[in-house]
Structure formats: structure tokens, C-alpha cells
Design a protein around this motif. Sequence first.
Motif, PDB file in Angstrom:
ATOM      1  N   LYS A  92      44.027  49.840  38.107  1.00 13.15           N
ATOM      2  CA  LYS A  92      42.890  48.931  37.939  1.00 13.15           C
ATOM      3  C   LYS A  92      43.105  48.186  36.636  1.00 13.15           C
ATOM      4  O   LYS A  92      43.147  48.796  35.565  1.00 13.15           O
ATOM      5  CB  LYS A  92      41.576  49.708  37.902  1.00 13.15           C
ATOM      6  N   LEU A  93      43.287  46.880  36.731  1.00 14.42           N
ATOM      7  CA  LEU A  93      43.529  46.057  35.554  1.00 14.42           C
ATOM      8  C   LEU A  93      42.361  45.104  35.343  1.00 14.42           C
ATOM      9  O   LEU A  93      41.828  44.544  36.302  1.00 14.42           O
ATOM     10  CB  LEU A  93      44.814  45.247  35.722  1.00 14.42           C
ATOM     11  N   SER A  94      42.012  44.916  34.080  1.00 13.79           N
ATOM     12  CA  SER A  94      41.004  43.914  33.766  1.00 13.79           C
ATOM     13  C   SER A  94      41.660  42.539  33.851  1.00 13.79           C
ATOM     14  O   SER A  94      42.889  42.416  33.916  1.00 13.79           O
ATOM     15  CB  SER A  94      40.453  44.162  32.357  1.00 13.79           C
ATOM     16  N   ALA A  95      40.835  41.490  33.822  1.00 13.49           N
ATOM     17  CA  ALA A  95      41.368  40.121  33.862  1.00 13.49           C
ATOM     18  C   ALA A  95      42.262  39.874  32.654  1.00 13.49           C
ATOM     19  O   ALA A  95      43.304  39.219  32.762  1.00 13.49           O
ATOM     20  CB  ALA A  95      40.223  39.121  33.906  1.00 13.49           C
TER      21      ALA A  95
ATOM     22  N   THR B   6      45.586  41.660  33.273  1.00 15.48           N
ATOM     23  CA  THR B   6      46.339  40.932  34.292  1.00 15.48           C
ATOM     24  C   THR B   6      47.032  39.725  33.680  1.00 15.48           C
ATOM     25  O   THR B   6      48.226  39.491  33.924  1.00 15.48           O
ATOM     26  CB  THR B   6      45.406  40.489  35.438  1.00 15.48           C
TER      27      THR B   6
ATOM     28  N   GLU C 257      49.157  35.375  38.496  1.00 13.09           N
ATOM     29  CA  GLU C 257      48.151  36.433  38.374  1.00 13.09           C
ATOM     30  C   GLU C 257      47.956  37.134  39.714  1.00 13.09           C
ATOM     31  O   GLU C 257      47.691  38.327  39.763  1.00 13.09           O
ATOM     32  CB  GLU C 257      46.832  35.862  37.854  1.00 13.09           C
ATOM     33  N   ARG C 258      48.104  36.377  40.796  1.00 13.70           N
ATOM     34  CA  ARG C 258      47.982  36.978  42.128  1.00 13.70           C
ATOM     35  C   ARG C 258      49.081  38.015  42.345  1.00 13.70           C
ATOM     36  O   ARG C 258      48.844  39.080  42.914  1.00 13.70           O
ATOM     37  CB  ARG C 258      48.060  35.879  43.185  1.00 13.70           C
TER      38      ARG C 258
ATOM     39  N   ALA D 207      49.631  45.579  40.955  1.00  9.56           N
ATOM     40  CA  ALA D 207      48.694  46.583  40.445  1.00  9.56           C
ATOM     41  C   ALA D 207      48.037  47.340  41.595  1.00  9.56           C
ATOM     42  O   ALA D 207      47.878  48.563  41.532  1.00  9.56           O
ATOM     43  CB  ALA D 207      47.634  45.911  39.569  1.00  9.56           C
ATOM     44  N   ALA D 208      47.668  46.639  42.653  1.00  5.12           N
ATOM     45  CA  ALA D 208      47.055  47.297  43.809  1.00  5.12           C
ATOM     46  C   ALA D 208      48.041  48.260  44.469  1.00  5.12           C
ATOM     47  O   ALA D 208      47.674  49.382  44.841  1.00  5.12           O
ATOM     48  CB  ALA D 208      46.569  46.252  44.813  1.00  5.12           C
TER      49      ALA D 208
ATOM     50  N   THR E 193      48.182  41.108  40.322  1.00  2.00           N
ATOM     51  CA  THR E 193      47.094  41.817  40.999  1.00  2.00           C
ATOM     52  C   THR E 193      47.627  42.589  42.201  1.00  2.00           C
ATOM     53  O   THR E 193      47.241  43.737  42.444  1.00  2.00           O
ATOM     54  CB  THR E 193      45.997  40.822  41.438  1.00  2.00           C
ATOM     55  N   HIS E 194      48.533  41.975  42.952  1.00  2.00           N
ATOM     56  CA  HIS E 194      49.126  42.639  44.124  1.00  2.00           C
ATOM     57  C   HIS E 194      49.950  43.861  43.701  1.00  2.00           C
ATOM     58  O   HIS E 194      49.827  44.937  44.296  1.00  2.00           O
ATOM     59  CB  HIS E 194      49.992  41.645  44.893  1.00  2.00           C
TER      60      HIS E 194
END
Length: 97
Positions: free
Chosen positions: A20-23, A26, A7-8, A14-15, A11-12
Amino acid sequence: MADKITERDVTHIAALSRLKLSAEETGMLGRQLNDILLYIEKLNELDTTGIEPTSHILPLKNIYREDHTETPLDRGAALSNAPDKTERFYKVARIIE
């Protein structure tokens, strides 16, 4: 097999992509990316010795038409339907100040 994409990682990525992703998104994307990697690993198990690389399964070839020169369009005819023009050019609104 442990997940290769965490997930990290999602998230990386996506950044970096300015997303912007919801949990929930993700987690879903992480699972989908891991499924893709699992499928690639499965494909890598295949013996492809003697098989030529291809970009398409059907034999394709380009069909080109003959290139012929033609008389260019007369300037007056080209400008005839222009809403705003000078004797030689189209006139358009200024976009750079």
C-alpha cells in the motif's frame, strides 16, 4: 526523455507486491525507477568492445580447507544437554495435529 515508468505502472507493481503506497510514495518511487532507467541508458552508451564480463572488480578465488573425516559425536554426548529426550532421540513439542 519522457518517463518510462508511469504512476500507473508503480501502482500496478505495488498491487502485485501487495504494497500500500501513498500518492507521495508512488510519485517518489516512479521518479527513482525512471532515474535508474536513465542511468542504465547512459551505461548502454559506453563502448564495451573487448571488455570481458566480470562479477567483481578484484580478482577473487575461493579458498577451500581440506576436508577431513572425524569420529562422529557419541549419541549419549549429543543427548546429554537435551531438556527432554528418550534413549535415542530428542523429544520436542508436537507441531502438527
